[in-house]
Design a protein around this motif. Structure first.
Motif, short mmCIF file in Angstrom:
data_model
loop_
_atom_site.label_atom_id
_atom_site.label_comp_id
_atom_site.label_asym_id
_atom_site.label_seq_id
_atom_site.Cartn_x
_atom_site.Cartn_y
_atom_site.Cartn_z
N GLY A 85 38.88 62.25 41.26
CA GLY A 85 40.04 62.96 40.76
C GLY A 85 41.06 62.03 40.13
N VAL A 86 42.04 62.62 39.48
CA VAL A 86 43.05 61.84 38.77
C VAL A 86 43.88 60.98 39.71
N TRP A 87 43.90 61.32 40.99
CA TRP A 87 44.65 60.56 41.99
C TRP A 87 43.97 59.24 42.34
N CYS A 88 42.73 59.05 41.91
CA CYS A 88 41.94 57.86 42.27
C CYS A 88 42.02 56.81 41.16
N PRO A 155 35.44 62.33 56.87
CA PRO A 155 35.58 62.35 58.32
C PRO A 155 37.03 62.66 58.71
N ASP A 156 37.18 63.17 59.93
CA ASP A 156 38.50 63.62 60.39
C ASP A 156 39.55 62.52 60.32
N TYR A 157 39.16 61.29 60.67
CA TYR A 157 40.15 60.21 60.67
C TYR A 157 40.61 59.85 59.26
N LEU A 158 39.73 60.06 58.26
CA LEU A 158 40.14 59.81 56.88
C LEU A 158 41.02 60.94 56.37
N VAL A 159 40.72 62.16 56.77
CA VAL A 159 41.58 63.30 56.43
C VAL A 159 42.99 63.05 56.97
N ALA A 160 43.08 62.56 58.21
CA ALA A 160 44.38 62.28 58.81
C ALA A 160 45.14 61.23 58.00
N LEU A 165 49.29 59.81 53.82
CA LEU A 165 49.63 59.23 52.52
C LEU A 165 50.04 60.30 51.51
N LYS A 166 50.04 61.58 51.95
CA LYS A 166 50.36 62.72 51.09
C LYS A 166 49.37 62.85 49.94
N ASN A 167 48.13 62.47 50.21
CA ASN A 167 47.05 62.65 49.25
C ASN A 167 46.37 63.97 49.59
N ASP A 168 46.94 65.04 49.08
CA ASP A 168 46.60 66.40 49.51
C ASP A 168 45.43 66.94 48.68
N LEU A 169 44.20 66.64 49.11
CA LEU A 169 43.03 67.09 48.37
C LEU A 169 42.94 68.61 48.25
N PRO A 170 43.25 69.39 49.31
CA PRO A 170 43.21 70.83 49.14
C PRO A 170 44.11 71.33 48.00
N ALA A 171 45.24 70.68 47.79
CA ALA A 171 46.11 71.06 46.68
C ALA A 171 45.55 70.58 45.34
N PHE A 172 45.06 69.33 45.30
CA PHE A 172 44.47 68.80 44.07
C PHE A 172 43.30 69.66 43.60
N TRP A 178 38.27 69.65 52.12
CA TRP A 178 38.33 68.19 52.26
C TRP A 178 36.96 67.56 51.97
N THR A 179 36.42 67.88 50.80
CA THR A 179 35.16 67.30 50.35
C THR A 179 35.37 66.63 49.00
N LEU A 180 34.49 65.67 48.70
CA LEU A 180 34.52 64.94 47.44
C LEU A 180 33.08 64.65 47.01
N PRO A 181 32.88 64.33 45.72
CA PRO A 181 31.58 63.82 45.29
C PRO A 181 31.55 62.29 45.39
N MET A 182 30.40 61.75 45.74
CA MET A 182 30.23 60.31 45.55
C MET A 182 30.28 60.01 44.06
N PRO A 183 30.95 58.94 43.64
CA PRO A 183 30.92 58.59 42.23
C PRO A 183 29.48 58.40 41.75
#
Length: 223
Positions: A85-88, A155-160, A165-172, A178-183
């Motif tokens: 995503g653009v946040w990365c 994983p839960d600890y990364l979600v936390a 960090l206010k990196n809100d993937l559900p909003a993005f 809370w899922t992503l693709p591997m690059p």
């Protein structure tokens, strides 16, 4: 400087907390743990790879217009890059590197698309801020990423940590999962068969764009 050298330089600055980066140092072991666990899971080895048929897709671009892989493959080979995503910042550096060789890719009769689970609004931001000459497609709910075998749950600890960090993937992404693709980067031939694939569960490592050129030359009958 190669793409990976640029990424490594960014990573060094980020970990050192050099301006304009002010991330607390305690985040790095958490992120590195998550990457190591994703590598150990072996998921990258189960993703779509060269020699296999690519899943078809039809996704909206940054302007909400549908883009079909079938339509693009009717024109020539297709380069597909999956990114977070653009946040990365690592993703943005890679998109810029792909954009630099876009004229060469197009001279070989190929098209390029980027695919991210982010919303069209954020895809427009990706195009605008990175000066892209190719579309960014919004993969709602990560379904195309899943079809390619790339989608994974954080994983839960990364979600936390992301929440802290206010990196809100559900909003993005307009997706609560809370899922992503591997690059990943693919070259798909006009018959739908993958000619080139690079999947890396370590988001700080990306293949060089020039690595695709011999594949595209061969597909164009110019090797």
């Amino acid at each position: 400087m190669s793409l990976q050298q640029t990424l490594d330089a960014f990573k060094a600055d980020f970990k050192a907390g050099r301006p304009p980066y002010h991330a607390p140092p305690e985040i790095h072991p958490v992120m590195e743990r998550a990457t190591a666990e994703l590598i150990a899971s072996g998921q990258a080895g189960r993703a779509i790879k060269a020699g296999e048929r690519a899943p078809q897709f039809s996704l909206n671009d940054q302007n909400g217009q549908p883009v079909s892989s079938a339509d693009l493959l009717a024109q020539g080979p297709l380069v597909v890059t999956f990114y977070r995503g653009v946040w990365c910042p690592y993703c943005n550096i890679e998109l810029q590197a792909l954009n630099e060789i876009l004229p060469q890719i197009r001279s070989l009769g190929a098209n390029v698309v980027a695919i991210s689970p982010q919303t069209s609004v954020n895809s427009r931001k990706s195009v605008r801020e990175n000066g892209l000459g190719f579309p960014v497609l919004s993969d709602a709910k990560g379904t195309t990423g899943a079809a390619f075998g790339l989608r994974f749950a954080l994983p839960d600890y990364l979600v936390a940590l992301y929440r802290k960090l206010k990196n809100d993937l559900p909003a993005f992404n307009d997706d609560p999962s809370w899922t992503l693709p591997m690059p990943a980067r693919y070259v798909i031939g006009q018959d739908g068969i993958v000619l080139y694939s690079e999947v890396n569960p370590d988001y700080t490592h990306r293949p060089e764009p020039a690595d695709m050129i011999p594949v595209l030359e061969k597909a164009a009958g110019r090797s």
